[in-house]
Design a protein around this motif. Structure first.
Motif, PDB file in Angstrom:
ATOM      1  N   ALA A 162      -5.375  -2.031   0.597  1.00  0.00           N
ATOM      2  CA  ALA A 162      -3.963  -2.239   0.926  1.00  0.00           C
ATOM      3  C   ALA A 162      -3.348  -0.972   1.512  1.00  0.00           C
ATOM      4  O   ALA A 162      -2.590  -1.031   2.501  1.00  0.00           O
ATOM      5  N   ALA A 163      -3.664   0.187   0.913  1.00  0.00           N
ATOM      6  CA  ALA A 163      -3.089   1.449   1.385  1.00  0.00           C
ATOM      7  C   ALA A 163      -3.574   1.786   2.797  1.00  0.00           C
ATOM      8  O   ALA A 163      -2.775   2.194   3.661  1.00  0.00           O
ATOM      9  N   LEU A 165      -4.862  -0.304   5.129  1.00  0.00           N
ATOM     10  CA  LEU A 165      -4.349  -1.276   6.099  1.00  0.00           C
ATOM     11  C   LEU A 165      -2.871  -1.029   6.408  1.00  0.00           C
ATOM     12  O   LEU A 165      -2.439  -1.123   7.560  1.00  0.00           O
ATOM     13  N   PHE A 166      -2.114  -0.721   5.368  1.00  0.00           N
ATOM     14  CA  PHE A 166      -0.692  -0.418   5.584  1.00  0.00           C
ATOM     15  C   PHE A 166      -0.531   0.842   6.439  1.00  0.00           C
ATOM     16  O   PHE A 166       0.280   0.875   7.372  1.00  0.00           O
ATOM     17  N   GLY A 167      -1.298   1.881   6.123  1.00  0.00           N
ATOM     18  CA  GLY A 167      -1.222   3.112   6.903  1.00  0.00           C
ATOM     19  C   GLY A 167      -1.630   2.903   8.357  1.00  0.00           C
ATOM     20  O   GLY A 167      -0.979   3.418   9.274  1.00  0.00           O
ATOM     21  N   ALA A 169      -1.455   0.098  10.059  1.00  0.00           N
ATOM     22  CA  ALA A 169      -0.414  -0.690  10.718  1.00  0.00           C
ATOM     23  C   ALA A 169       0.792   0.174  11.067  1.00  0.00           C
ATOM     24  O   ALA A 169       1.383   0.043  12.155  1.00  0.00           O
ATOM     25  N   MET A 170       1.148   1.077  10.168  1.00  0.00           N
ATOM     26  CA  MET A 170       2.278   1.968  10.435  1.00  0.00           C
ATOM     27  C   MET A 170       1.986   2.887  11.616  1.00  0.00           C
ATOM     28  O   MET A 170       2.857   3.124  12.474  1.00  0.00           O
ATOM     29  N   ARG A 173       2.123   0.668  14.927  1.00  0.00           N
ATOM     30  CA  ARG A 173       3.313  -0.075  15.352  1.00  0.00           C
ATOM     31  C   ARG A 173       4.639   0.620  15.098  1.00  0.00           C
ATOM     32  O   ARG A 173       5.662   0.193  15.640  1.00  0.00           O
ATOM     33  N   SER A 174       4.654   1.655  14.291  1.00  0.00           N
ATOM     34  CA  SER A 174       5.935   2.264  13.933  1.00  0.00           C
ATOM     35  C   SER A 174       6.274   3.429  14.859  1.00  0.00           C
ATOM     36  O   SER A 174       5.422   3.961  15.586  1.00  0.00           O
TER      37      SER A 174
END
Length: 301
Positions: A162-163, A165-167, A169-170, A173-174
Protein backbone atom coordinates in the motif's frame (compact mmCIF):
# COMPACT_ATOMS: atom_id res chain seq x y z
CA UNK A 1 8.97 -28.20 -4.41
CA UNK A 2 7.20 -27.07 -1.25
CA UNK A 3 10.55 -26.24 0.31
CA UNK A 4 11.30 -23.96 -2.64
CA UNK A 5 7.85 -22.38 -2.27
CA UNK A 6 8.57 -21.75 1.41
CA UNK A 7 11.80 -19.94 0.55
CA UNK A 8 9.97 -17.83 -2.02
CA UNK A 9 7.33 -16.92 0.56
CA UNK A 10 10.05 -15.99 3.05
CA UNK A 11 11.67 -13.87 0.36
CA UNK A 12 8.37 -12.13 -0.31
CA UNK A 13 8.39 -10.73 3.22
CA UNK A 14 12.04 -9.72 3.40
CA UNK A 15 11.81 -8.41 -0.17
CA UNK A 16 8.87 -6.22 0.83
CA UNK A 17 10.99 -4.54 3.51
CA UNK A 18 13.84 -4.03 1.02
CA UNK A 19 11.35 -2.66 -1.52
CA UNK A 20 10.09 -0.02 0.89
CA UNK A 21 13.64 0.94 1.84
CA UNK A 22 14.75 1.10 -1.80
CA UNK A 23 11.78 3.26 -2.75
CA UNK A 24 12.55 5.77 0.00
CA UNK A 25 16.28 5.74 -0.73
CA UNK A 26 15.74 6.47 -4.42
CA UNK A 27 13.38 9.28 -3.44
CA UNK A 28 16.04 10.94 -1.30
CA UNK A 29 19.01 10.15 -3.51
CA UNK A 30 17.34 11.72 -6.53
CA UNK A 31 17.45 14.98 -4.58
CA UNK A 32 20.83 14.59 -2.87
CA UNK A 33 22.75 13.01 -5.77
CA UNK A 34 25.16 11.70 -3.16
CA UNK A 35 25.53 8.51 -1.12
CA UNK A 36 23.33 8.69 1.97
CA UNK A 37 24.84 6.43 4.62
CA UNK A 38 22.37 7.72 7.21
CA UNK A 39 19.39 6.07 5.52
CA UNK A 40 20.00 2.62 7.00
CA UNK A 41 20.65 4.24 10.38
CA UNK A 42 17.19 5.85 10.31
CA UNK A 43 15.70 2.41 9.60
CA UNK A 44 17.51 0.83 12.57
CA UNK A 45 16.92 3.84 14.84
CA UNK A 46 13.19 3.67 14.18
CA UNK A 47 12.97 -0.02 15.05
CA UNK A 48 15.12 0.35 18.15
CA UNK A 49 13.14 3.35 19.36
CA UNK A 50 9.88 1.51 18.89
CA UNK A 51 11.16 -1.42 20.95
CA UNK A 52 12.62 0.81 23.69
CA UNK A 53 9.44 2.86 24.06
CA UNK A 54 7.26 -0.26 23.97
CA UNK A 55 9.36 -1.95 26.67
CA UNK A 56 9.20 1.21 28.79
CA UNK A 57 5.42 1.35 28.43
CA UNK A 58 5.06 -2.32 29.30
CA UNK A 59 7.45 -2.45 32.26
CA UNK A 60 7.28 1.06 33.73
CA UNK A 61 3.79 2.24 32.81
CA UNK A 62 2.10 -1.14 33.24
CA UNK A 63 0.48 -1.03 29.83
CA UNK A 64 -0.98 -4.08 28.15
CA UNK A 65 1.14 -5.49 25.33
CA UNK A 66 -1.02 -4.08 22.47
CA UNK A 67 -1.10 -0.65 24.14
CA UNK A 68 2.67 -0.75 24.75
CA UNK A 69 3.32 -1.64 21.10
CA UNK A 70 1.04 1.18 19.92
CA UNK A 71 2.83 3.52 22.34
CA UNK A 72 6.16 2.37 20.91
CA UNK A 73 5.04 2.97 17.32
CA UNK A 74 3.82 6.46 18.20
CA UNK A 75 7.08 7.24 20.02
CA UNK A 76 9.17 6.02 17.08
CA UNK A 77 7.13 8.13 14.66
CA UNK A 78 7.66 11.27 16.75
CA UNK A 79 11.39 10.72 17.30
CA UNK A 80 12.13 9.81 13.69
CA UNK A 81 10.04 12.64 12.26
CA UNK A 82 11.92 15.10 14.47
CA UNK A 83 15.30 13.60 13.57
CA UNK A 84 14.58 13.62 9.82
CA UNK A 85 13.26 17.18 9.95
CA UNK A 86 16.42 18.36 11.71
CA UNK A 87 18.66 16.48 9.26
CA UNK A 88 16.79 17.77 6.22
CA UNK A 89 16.71 21.42 7.26
CA UNK A 90 19.91 21.81 9.25
CA UNK A 91 22.32 19.32 7.68
CA UNK A 92 21.46 18.16 4.17
CA UNK A 93 19.94 21.32 2.70
CA UNK A 94 22.82 23.66 3.69
CA UNK A 95 25.46 21.15 2.57
CA UNK A 96 23.73 20.44 -0.75
CA UNK A 97 23.79 24.16 -1.55
CA UNK A 98 27.41 24.75 -0.52
CA UNK A 99 29.44 21.53 -0.52
CA UNK A 100 27.56 18.49 -1.88
CA UNK A 101 30.48 16.09 -1.39
CA UNK A 102 30.40 16.83 2.34
CA UNK A 103 27.00 15.11 2.49
CA UNK A 104 28.72 11.70 2.39
CA UNK A 105 30.84 12.55 5.42
CA UNK A 106 27.88 14.11 7.22
CA UNK A 107 25.69 11.04 6.66
CA UNK A 108 28.45 8.83 8.07
CA UNK A 109 28.48 11.01 11.17
CA UNK A 110 24.69 10.77 11.42
CA UNK A 111 24.90 6.98 11.16
CA UNK A 112 27.36 6.82 14.05
CA UNK A 113 25.31 9.23 16.19
CA UNK A 114 22.04 7.36 15.67
CA UNK A 115 23.61 3.94 16.21
CA UNK A 116 25.34 5.07 19.39
CA UNK A 117 22.19 6.80 20.62
CA UNK A 118 20.26 3.55 20.31
CA UNK A 119 23.04 1.57 21.98
CA UNK A 120 23.35 3.96 24.91
CA UNK A 121 19.58 4.21 25.36
CA UNK A 122 19.38 0.42 25.58
CA UNK A 123 22.44 0.27 27.86
CA UNK A 124 24.09 -2.04 25.28
CA UNK A 125 21.44 -4.68 25.93
CA UNK A 126 19.31 -6.40 23.31
CA UNK A 127 15.64 -5.93 24.15
CA UNK A 128 13.17 -8.30 22.54
CA UNK A 129 9.48 -8.09 21.83
CA UNK A 130 7.42 -11.28 22.19
CA UNK A 131 6.16 -12.94 18.99
CA UNK A 132 3.05 -11.17 17.72
CA UNK A 133 0.43 -12.34 15.24
CA UNK A 134 2.53 -15.44 14.67
CA UNK A 135 -0.36 -17.61 13.55
CA UNK A 136 0.60 -19.47 10.35
CA UNK A 137 -1.40 -19.13 7.15
CA UNK A 138 -0.98 -22.28 5.04
CA UNK A 139 -0.44 -21.81 1.29
CA UNK A 140 0.32 -25.43 0.39
CA UNK A 141 0.71 -28.74 2.20
CA UNK A 142 1.99 -32.20 1.24
CA UNK A 143 3.54 -35.14 3.12
CA UNK A 144 3.39 -33.30 6.42
CA UNK A 145 5.28 -30.23 5.12
CA UNK A 146 3.50 -26.89 5.08
CA UNK A 147 4.46 -23.77 3.16
CA UNK A 148 3.30 -20.91 5.37
CA UNK A 149 3.55 -17.25 6.19
CA UNK A 150 2.55 -15.84 9.54
CA UNK A 151 -0.16 -13.26 9.90
CA UNK A 152 2.37 -10.57 10.83
CA UNK A 153 4.32 -11.29 7.62
CA UNK A 154 1.20 -10.95 5.51
CA UNK A 155 0.28 -7.74 7.30
CA UNK A 156 3.76 -6.33 6.72
CA UNK A 157 3.58 -7.18 3.01
CA UNK A 158 0.16 -5.55 2.68
CA UNK A 159 1.32 -2.36 4.42
CA UNK A 160 4.44 -2.15 2.25
CA UNK A 161 2.46 -2.73 -0.94
CA UNK A 162 0.00 0.00 0.00
CA UNK A 163 2.79 2.44 0.91
CA UNK A 164 4.80 1.82 -2.29
CA UNK A 165 1.75 1.99 -4.56
CA UNK A 166 0.60 5.20 -2.89
CA UNK A 167 4.08 6.72 -3.18
CA UNK A 168 4.38 5.73 -6.85
CA UNK A 169 0.95 7.21 -7.62
CA UNK A 170 1.86 10.45 -5.87
CA UNK A 171 5.11 10.75 -7.82
CA UNK A 172 3.35 10.03 -11.10
CA UNK A 173 0.29 12.27 -10.73
CA UNK A 174 0.80 14.90 -8.05
CA UNK A 175 2.36 18.33 -8.21
CA UNK A 176 4.99 17.21 -5.73
CA UNK A 177 5.99 14.39 -8.09
CA UNK A 178 6.44 16.82 -10.99
CA UNK A 179 8.44 19.17 -8.79
CA UNK A 180 10.55 16.27 -7.51
CA UNK A 181 11.47 15.19 -11.04
CA UNK A 182 12.29 18.76 -11.99
CA UNK A 183 14.54 19.30 -8.97
CA UNK A 184 16.23 15.95 -9.54
CA UNK A 185 17.05 16.92 -13.15
CA UNK A 186 18.16 20.53 -12.57
CA UNK A 187 17.34 22.43 -9.37
CA UNK A 188 18.41 25.79 -10.77
CA UNK A 189 16.21 25.46 -13.84
CA UNK A 190 13.36 24.24 -11.64
CA UNK A 191 13.72 27.34 -9.46
CA UNK A 192 13.57 29.57 -12.55
CA UNK A 193 10.30 27.85 -13.48
CA UNK A 194 8.76 28.72 -10.13
CA UNK A 195 9.37 25.46 -8.25
CA UNK A 196 10.02 25.84 -4.53
CA UNK A 197 13.27 23.86 -4.51
CA UNK A 198 13.75 24.06 -0.73
CA UNK A 199 10.26 22.75 0.04
CA UNK A 200 10.62 19.95 -2.51
CA UNK A 201 14.03 19.05 -1.09
CA UNK A 202 12.75 18.87 2.47
CA UNK A 203 9.56 17.07 1.45
CA UNK A 204 11.47 14.35 -0.41
CA UNK A 205 13.83 13.81 2.51
CA UNK A 206 10.92 13.68 4.96
CA UNK A 207 8.99 11.20 2.82
CA UNK A 208 12.05 8.99 2.31
CA UNK A 209 12.94 9.11 5.99
CA UNK A 210 9.41 8.19 7.05
CA UNK A 211 9.54 5.27 4.60
CA UNK A 212 12.70 4.03 6.31
CA UNK A 213 11.01 4.54 9.69
CA UNK A 214 7.99 2.50 8.62
CA UNK A 215 10.26 -0.30 7.41
CA UNK A 216 12.11 -0.21 10.74
CA UNK A 217 8.88 -0.52 12.73
CA UNK A 218 7.62 -3.39 10.56
CA UNK A 219 10.95 -5.21 10.85
CA UNK A 220 11.00 -4.75 14.63
CA UNK A 221 7.45 -6.07 14.98
CA UNK A 222 8.35 -9.20 13.01
CA UNK A 223 11.88 -9.97 14.19
CA UNK A 224 11.36 -8.65 17.73
CA UNK A 225 14.78 -6.97 17.76
CA UNK A 226 17.05 -4.86 15.57
CA UNK A 227 20.77 -4.87 16.30
CA UNK A 228 22.83 -1.72 16.82
CA UNK A 229 24.84 -2.35 13.67
CA UNK A 230 21.88 -3.26 11.46
CA UNK A 231 21.70 0.24 10.00
CA UNK A 232 25.07 -0.04 8.27
CA UNK A 233 24.48 -3.41 6.60
CA UNK A 234 20.93 -2.55 5.50
CA UNK A 235 22.12 0.82 4.23
CA UNK A 236 24.87 -0.79 2.14
CA UNK A 237 22.46 -3.31 0.63
CA UNK A 238 19.94 -0.65 -0.33
CA UNK A 239 22.72 1.57 -1.69
CA UNK A 240 23.84 -1.19 -4.07
CA UNK A 241 20.30 -2.22 -5.03
CA UNK A 242 19.33 1.31 -6.03
CA UNK A 243 22.67 1.93 -7.74
CA UNK A 244 22.07 -1.06 -10.01
CA UNK A 245 18.53 -0.01 -10.92
CA UNK A 246 19.10 3.73 -11.16
CA UNK A 247 18.36 6.46 -8.65
CA UNK A 248 15.64 8.34 -10.52
CA UNK A 249 12.96 5.65 -10.50
CA UNK A 250 11.78 4.80 -6.97
CA UNK A 251 9.27 2.27 -8.33
CA UNK A 252 11.98 0.39 -10.22
CA UNK A 253 14.20 0.55 -7.15
CA UNK A 254 11.38 -1.04 -5.13
CA UNK A 255 11.12 -3.89 -7.63
CA UNK A 256 14.88 -4.35 -7.36
CA UNK A 257 14.59 -4.50 -3.56
CA UNK A 258 11.88 -7.15 -3.85
CA UNK A 259 14.04 -9.24 -6.20
CA UNK A 260 17.01 -8.87 -3.87
CA UNK A 261 14.96 -10.11 -0.92
CA UNK A 262 13.86 -13.14 -2.92
CA UNK A 263 17.44 -13.94 -3.92
CA UNK A 264 18.66 -13.52 -0.35
CA UNK A 265 16.00 -15.90 0.96
CA UNK A 266 16.83 -18.53 -1.66
CA UNK A 267 20.52 -18.29 -0.75
CA UNK A 268 19.71 -18.78 2.93
CA UNK A 269 17.57 -21.79 2.07
CA UNK A 270 20.17 -23.64 -0.01
CA UNK A 271 23.60 -22.37 1.03
CA UNK A 272 25.54 -21.41 4.18
CA UNK A 273 23.74 -18.57 5.96
CA UNK A 274 26.94 -17.08 7.41
CA UNK A 275 28.15 -16.30 3.87
CA UNK A 276 24.85 -14.83 2.71
CA UNK A 277 25.59 -11.12 3.14
CA UNK A 278 29.10 -11.41 1.69
CA UNK A 279 27.94 -13.21 -1.45
CA UNK A 280 24.87 -11.02 -1.96
CA UNK A 281 26.91 -7.84 -1.67
CA UNK A 282 29.49 -9.31 -4.05
CA UNK A 283 26.70 -10.11 -6.51
CA UNK A 284 25.36 -6.57 -6.29
CA UNK A 285 28.86 -5.15 -6.81
CA UNK A 286 29.33 -7.34 -9.90
CA UNK A 287 25.94 -6.26 -11.28
CA UNK A 288 26.85 -2.62 -10.65
CA UNK A 289 30.06 -3.03 -12.64
CA UNK A 290 28.21 -4.73 -15.52
CA UNK A 291 25.45 -2.12 -15.56
CA UNK A 292 27.99 0.71 -15.47
CA UNK A 293 29.97 -0.90 -18.31
CA UNK A 294 26.81 -1.26 -20.38
CA UNK A 295 25.86 2.37 -19.85
CA UNK A 296 29.34 3.51 -20.85
CA UNK A 297 29.18 1.36 -24.00
CA UNK A 298 25.85 2.94 -25.01
CA UNK A 299 26.94 6.52 -24.35
CA UNK A 300 28.06 8.58 -27.38
CA UNK A 301 31.78 9.20 -27.79
Amino acid sequence: MLYFLQQVLNGLHSGALYALLAFGYALTNGILHRTNLAYGAIFAFSGQTMILVAVFGYQALWMTLPAAVAFGIAGAAVYVALAVRVLAGWVFEPLAARSPNAIVVATLGVLIVLAETGRIAADTHDLWLPPMLAWPVIFAEADGFRATLTLIQLLDCAIVAAAVLFGAAMLARSRFGRNWRAVCDDPEAAALCGVDVGATFRGALMAGGLGAALAGVLAALYYGNIGFGAGLIYGLKILFVTAVGGYLSPARAALGGLAFGMAESLWAGYFAVEWRDAWMLALLAAMLVLVGTGRDARSPV
